[in-house]
Scaffold this motif. Structure first.
Motif, short mmCIF file in Angstrom:
data_model
loop_
_atom_site.label_atom_id
_atom_site.label_comp_id
_atom_site.label_asym_id
_atom_site.label_seq_id
_atom_site.Cartn_x
_atom_site.Cartn_y
_atom_site.Cartn_z
N LEU A 166 -13.94 -39.56 -43.88
CA LEU A 166 -13.27 -40.46 -45.10
C LEU A 166 -13.08 -41.70 -44.46
CD1 LEU A 166 -11.24 -38.07 -47.38
CD2 LEU A 166 -13.64 -38.75 -47.53
N LEU A 167 -12.13 -41.85 -43.50
CA LEU A 167 -11.77 -43.07 -42.87
C LEU A 167 -11.22 -42.98 -41.68
CD1 LEU A 167 -8.38 -43.17 -43.16
CD2 LEU A 167 -8.87 -43.29 -45.66
N SER A 168 -11.18 -44.12 -40.67
CA SER A 168 -10.29 -44.17 -39.32
C SER A 168 -8.90 -44.65 -39.63
CB SER A 168 -11.19 -45.21 -38.86
OG SER A 168 -12.36 -44.66 -38.24
N ASP A 169 -7.88 -43.78 -39.38
CA ASP A 169 -6.60 -44.23 -39.39
C ASP A 169 -6.04 -44.90 -38.00
OD1 ASP A 169 -4.14 -44.23 -40.70
OD2 ASP A 169 -3.72 -42.27 -40.65
N ARG A 170 -5.66 -46.08 -38.18
CA ARG A 170 -5.25 -46.73 -36.86
C ARG A 170 -3.79 -46.40 -36.46
NH1 ARG A 170 -5.69 -53.09 -35.78
NH2 ARG A 170 -6.07 -52.99 -38.16
N PHE A 171 -3.66 -46.17 -35.33
CA PHE A 171 -2.18 -46.21 -34.85
C PHE A 171 -1.65 -47.56 -34.69
CE2 PHE A 171 -3.09 -41.86 -34.06
CZ PHE A 171 -1.94 -41.25 -33.73
N VAL A 172 -0.09 -47.56 -35.03
CA VAL A 172 0.53 -49.00 -34.65
C VAL A 172 1.85 -48.56 -34.14
CG1 VAL A 172 -0.48 -50.16 -36.73
CG2 VAL A 172 1.52 -48.63 -36.98
N THR A 232 12.17 -38.30 -40.09
CA THR A 232 13.31 -38.18 -39.13
C THR A 232 12.91 -39.18 -38.03
OG1 THR A 232 13.54 -35.78 -39.59
CG2 THR A 232 14.60 -36.45 -37.52
N ALA A 233 11.53 -39.28 -37.80
CA ALA A 233 11.06 -40.16 -36.62
C ALA A 233 11.40 -41.53 -37.24
CB ALA A 233 9.64 -40.10 -36.53
N GLY A 234 11.34 -41.86 -38.45
CA GLY A 234 11.73 -43.21 -39.01
C GLY A 234 13.21 -43.31 -38.91
N ALA A 235 14.08 -42.37 -39.27
CA ALA A 235 15.29 -42.67 -39.26
C ALA A 235 15.78 -43.04 -37.88
CB ALA A 235 15.95 -41.65 -39.71
N PHE A 236 15.32 -42.20 -36.92
CA PHE A 236 15.80 -42.39 -35.56
C PHE A 236 15.24 -43.87 -35.01
CE2 PHE A 236 17.15 -38.46 -33.14
CZ PHE A 236 17.54 -37.74 -34.16
N VAL A 237 14.15 -44.22 -35.30
CA VAL A 237 13.78 -45.56 -34.73
C VAL A 237 14.49 -46.62 -35.59
CG1 VAL A 237 11.77 -46.93 -34.75
CG2 VAL A 237 11.36 -44.57 -34.30
N ALA A 238 14.66 -46.62 -36.67
CA ALA A 238 15.38 -47.43 -37.74
C ALA A 238 16.85 -47.62 -37.31
CB ALA A 238 15.52 -47.08 -38.96
N GLN A 239 17.47 -46.45 -36.50
CA GLN A 239 18.61 -46.53 -36.02
C GLN A 239 18.72 -47.32 -34.66
OE1 GLN A 239 21.42 -45.55 -37.81
NE2 GLN A 239 22.79 -46.48 -36.14
N GLY A 240 17.67 -47.57 -34.11
CA GLY A 240 17.66 -48.31 -32.76
C GLY A 240 17.70 -47.22 -31.64
N LEU A 241 17.38 -45.92 -31.51
CA LEU A 241 17.25 -45.05 -30.83
C LEU A 241 16.16 -44.77 -30.13
CD1 LEU A 241 19.16 -42.04 -32.84
CD2 LEU A 241 19.95 -43.50 -31.04
N GLY A 242 15.24 -45.70 -30.40
CA GLY A 242 13.79 -45.53 -29.92
C GLY A 242 12.75 -46.19 -30.60
N VAL A 243 11.39 -46.28 -30.06
CA VAL A 243 10.29 -46.62 -30.79
C VAL A 243 9.18 -45.68 -30.80
CG1 VAL A 243 10.30 -48.95 -29.72
CG2 VAL A 243 9.03 -47.34 -28.64
N THR A 244 8.29 -45.79 -31.41
CA THR A 244 7.19 -44.45 -31.98
C THR A 244 5.99 -45.20 -32.12
OG1 THR A 244 6.83 -42.72 -32.80
CG2 THR A 244 7.73 -44.17 -34.48
N ALA A 245 4.82 -44.34 -32.07
CA ALA A 245 3.53 -44.84 -32.43
C ALA A 245 3.03 -43.95 -33.44
CB ALA A 245 2.69 -44.74 -31.52
N LEU A 246 2.80 -44.47 -34.72
CA LEU A 246 2.15 -43.66 -35.71
C LEU A 246 0.82 -44.25 -36.56
CD1 LEU A 246 5.64 -42.90 -37.21
CD2 LEU A 246 4.38 -41.42 -35.95
N PRO A 247 0.13 -43.40 -37.17
CA PRO A 247 -0.89 -43.92 -38.06
C PRO A 247 -0.65 -44.55 -38.98
CG PRO A 247 -1.40 -41.48 -37.38
CD PRO A 247 0.05 -41.90 -36.96
N VAL A 248 -1.42 -45.52 -39.50
CA VAL A 248 -0.96 -46.40 -40.70
C VAL A 248 -0.65 -45.41 -41.85
CG1 VAL A 248 -1.75 -48.00 -42.41
CG2 VAL A 248 -2.13 -48.40 -39.85
N LEU A 249 -1.41 -44.43 -42.18
CA LEU A 249 -0.96 -43.51 -43.24
C LEU A 249 0.21 -42.75 -43.35
CD1 LEU A 249 -4.47 -41.52 -43.87
CD2 LEU A 249 -3.31 -43.15 -45.45
N THR A 250 0.82 -42.90 -42.26
CA THR A 250 2.18 -42.12 -42.29
C THR A 250 3.33 -43.17 -42.55
OG1 THR A 250 2.61 -42.84 -39.93
CG2 THR A 250 1.48 -40.74 -40.08
N LEU A 251 2.94 -44.34 -42.84
CA LEU A 251 4.07 -45.30 -42.91
C LEU A 251 4.75 -45.28 -44.13
CD1 LEU A 251 2.54 -48.53 -41.33
CD2 LEU A 251 3.69 -46.55 -40.28
#
Length: 311
Positions: A166-172, A232-251
């Motif tokens: 269906l589509l290509s989902d790019r990581f950011v 959970t990944a988003g909450a940890f990153v928002a708290q400044g505990l780290g960064v992550t890489a995720l596909p756009v559809l997950t945002l």
């Protein structure tokens, strides 16, 4: 027991005579001769072993047994008419049940707008969404527990599963606002994995592709945290505990104003999102209508990239 079996046409003829008032008038209405109608009723009475009508030279009226059969026959005919209408609605995809299995990131990021359009045309179809990991999505479709499935990563078409990309989902790259990724520029995988990294759990499509990207670059990948859920990944990153890489559809799952999204390169990693269905089996009308809608939609326009506004 055979004598009490009826067919619908037989009951229609009986009801027509019971409410029509005479053999000749009813025979004309249903396209039979009066004698043929009389013989048909006589055969019914003989099989039932009881008289249904009182007859004289001018009139026909119901016996008590006939009155009882009329009540029951009208109930049967009304039920049959209702069944016919309901089945016609099912065949036209106006009624029925549709079960869709999918990765949580896909069901959250892609399905809402598609399901909304589908229900605008098929408002009485009962739609059930089952979130699951990739292997479970495939298994539920194979076993007939779901009509359709949305997966990430290539799925080989086989004698059990049909697949359409269906589509290509790019990581950011994803970071906390005002944090490590505050510069409005592209970031590389090498930069990202050197930072405290919040990784998705092993076995998820996101983790499999993350591991593949690091392996391709011969990067030592030691995440600071491993989590099972995107929120959970988003909450940890928002708290400044780290960064992550995720596909756009997950945002859309992250839903945090405290996050920033940056282009991620070297390599530009994408996952292929597709739809699967059970090969060699006829889809329900509702599933067919949904699949046709998906095939006819340019899904690349469904994927919004908020990081482009940030960059």
């Amino acid at each position: 027991m055979e004598r009490n079996k009826f067919d619908l046409e037989e009951l229609r003829v009986f009801c027509a005579l019971a409410t029509g008032g005479g053999f000749r008038a009813v025979a004309d209405d249903i396209g039979l001769s009066a004698s043929a109608l009389s013989r048909q009723i006589a055969r019914l009475e003989e099989r039932l072993g009881t008289r249904l009508f009182n007859r004289d030279t001018r009139n026909v009226s119901l016996t008590p047994q006939g009155e009882t059969l009329l009540r029951l026959a009208e109930r049967v005919l009304n039920t049959a008419a209702s069944v016919s209408v309901e089945f016609d609605a099912y065949l036209a995809a106006r009624r029925g049940r549709l079960t869709i299995a999918g990765l949580p990131s896909v069901t959250a990021g892609l399905l809402p707008s598609i399901v909304a359009r589908f229900l605008a045309e098929h408002p009485d179809v009962d739609v059930q969404i089952n979130d699951a990991l990739s292997d479970s999505v495939i298994r539920s479709v194979e076993q007939g527990e779901a009509d359709l499935g949305f997966t990430a990563g290539a799925v080989e078409t086989s004698d059990r599963i049909s697949f359409r990309n269906l589509l290509s989902d790019r990581f950011v790259a994803v970071g906390a606002a005002g944090g490590t990724l505050s510069e409005r520029r592209s970031y590389t995988w090498s930069e990202l994995v050197d930072l405290p990294f919040v990784a998705m759990a092993r076995g998820t499509s996101v983790r499999n592709l993350t591991d593949a990207a690091c392996s391709q670059l011969n990067l030592l990948f030691r995440p600071r945290f491993e989590v099972a859920h995107l929120a959970t990944a988003g909450a940890f990153v928002a708290q400044g505990l780290g960064v992550t890489a995720l596909p756009v559809l997950t945002l859309p799952v992250l839903r945090s104003e405290r996050l920033v999204y940056r282009p991620l390169t070297d390599p530009e990693l994408v996952r292929q999102v597709g739809i699967i269905w059970r090969a060699g089996h006829v889809l329900s009308p509702a599933a067919t209508a949904f699949l046709d809608l998906v095939r006819g939609t340019d899904l690349s326009t469904e994927v919004q990239e908020p990081f482009m506004q940030e960059y």
